[in-house]
Design an enzyme around this catalytic site. Sequence first.
Site, short mmCIF file in Angstrom:
data_model
loop_
_atom_site.label_atom_id
_atom_site.label_comp_id
_atom_site.label_asym_id
_atom_site.label_seq_id
_atom_site.Cartn_x
_atom_site.Cartn_y
_atom_site.Cartn_z
N HIS A 102 0.83 -1.21 0.00
CA HIS A 102 0.00 0.00 0.00
C HIS A 102 0.87 1.26 0.00
O HIS A 102 2.09 1.19 0.20
CB HIS A 102 -0.92 0.02 1.22
CG HIS A 102 -1.81 -1.19 1.31
ND1 HIS A 102 -2.51 -1.52 2.46
CD2 HIS A 102 -2.13 -2.16 0.41
CE1 HIS A 102 -3.20 -2.62 2.27
NE2 HIS A 102 -2.98 -3.03 1.03
N HIS A 168 -10.55 -12.88 7.51
CA HIS A 168 -9.79 -12.43 6.33
C HIS A 168 -10.10 -13.33 5.15
O HIS A 168 -10.18 -14.54 5.29
CB HIS A 168 -8.28 -12.43 6.61
CG HIS A 168 -7.49 -11.73 5.55
ND1 HIS A 168 -7.05 -12.39 4.42
CD2 HIS A 168 -7.09 -10.44 5.43
CE1 HIS A 168 -6.40 -11.52 3.65
NE2 HIS A 168 -6.40 -10.34 4.24
#
Length: 425
Positions: A102, A168
């Site tokens: 990211h 997740h």
Amino acid sequence: MKTNLLYGQNELEVEVSDDAFIVEPNHLPGLENDIEALKEALKNPIGTAPLKEMVKATDKVAIVISDITRPTPNHKMVPVLIEELNHVPIENFVIINGTGTHRDQISEEFVQMLGDWVVDNVRIINNQCHDQETLVNVGKSKFDCDVYLNKEYVEADFRIVTGFIEPHFFAGFSGGPKGIMPGIAGIETIMTFHNARMIGDARSTWGNMEDNPVQEMTREINRMCKPNFMLNVTLNREKEITSVFAGELYEAHDKGCEFVKEHAMIKCDDRFDVVITSNSGYPLDQNLYQAVKGMSAAHKIVKKGGTIIVASECSDGLPSHGNYSKIFEFADSPQALLDLINDPNFKMFDQWQVQKQAVTQVWADVYVYSKLTDEQVIGSMLKPTHNIEQTLEELKQTYGENMSIAVLPLGPLTIPYVEEYIGQV
């Protein structure tokens, strides 16, 4: 009836039929005194000595945090850690922002994440997965790649990983070892961790920890340079701390995953024609890349040929950084994307998110309610909607007046499942 989806910093009210099935975890109240609970967990951890007894005054201490896409209450956890280690000079600490692939956070965002005092007094760095100078090789993975981790983390005398535990979509549960791998890993290692074979494995899915290759790899890599201490929390709908899990990495994380699974795994008797989902609100719903998690959660209980409607604000766009939006230019359909990504010659970071999205789209249509332009949504092979109720009315033309609807107000904070389909999607 009316239901509220987590959306951005607020909630989005949606009217659905009275027989719609609302799928959300059992509500847990926030702890009455979460700061005291954090302090107590450091003094009485799981599987280790108390934190303060483990750290020498001369130690260089690295604290790994999750980045701005996660609602981890770093502004509470990090000050408590530093206070507990008040015998260590403040200049001996470094906070490493686990960005994975990211974007970097800027100073204003660090203030939002950590508070003024921490930003003013403690050195903070972003992990740089593409910068070989900031990484160090710690071994070779059995998954056939060299393992690179953040150099300052590896060279620290004492290593702490923080985070929060939630379901997740391919690692089973977040938190624990995922803070290190992929949080502070190098791009070569991250690419293997997220390759088409790993992500496409049926065992790489929500809530599965036993034989999940993604979880297996993250745990293997953590053993090569293990955090000396873990501090993780669980959160409720309001992002309040509901429990604290601290101590030895694997033992404490396992206990946290058991806790989340007990409260967040919801059985459905059958699949639905339409599933409406959020992406858990801000910060997870700040871009379309992250919204794939909400789509994937809905995929667990939508019928083949059904429809998913995901409400994700996307205040950060697609986003503009990374390769997520670029990959859609290489194919003209979700199936073509899957064929491309499964070609061993194709390797591009962020392909894993597109892969998960495409798998969902091959199964069901996906509409997006967001702040994105129609052009952005359509360019991502998705369908825009500006009025969820109107879209539901239009879908009756496909599924009939009695179409079945499920709603995931908290999105991927919930693990919905249909028993006969466990492990099949």
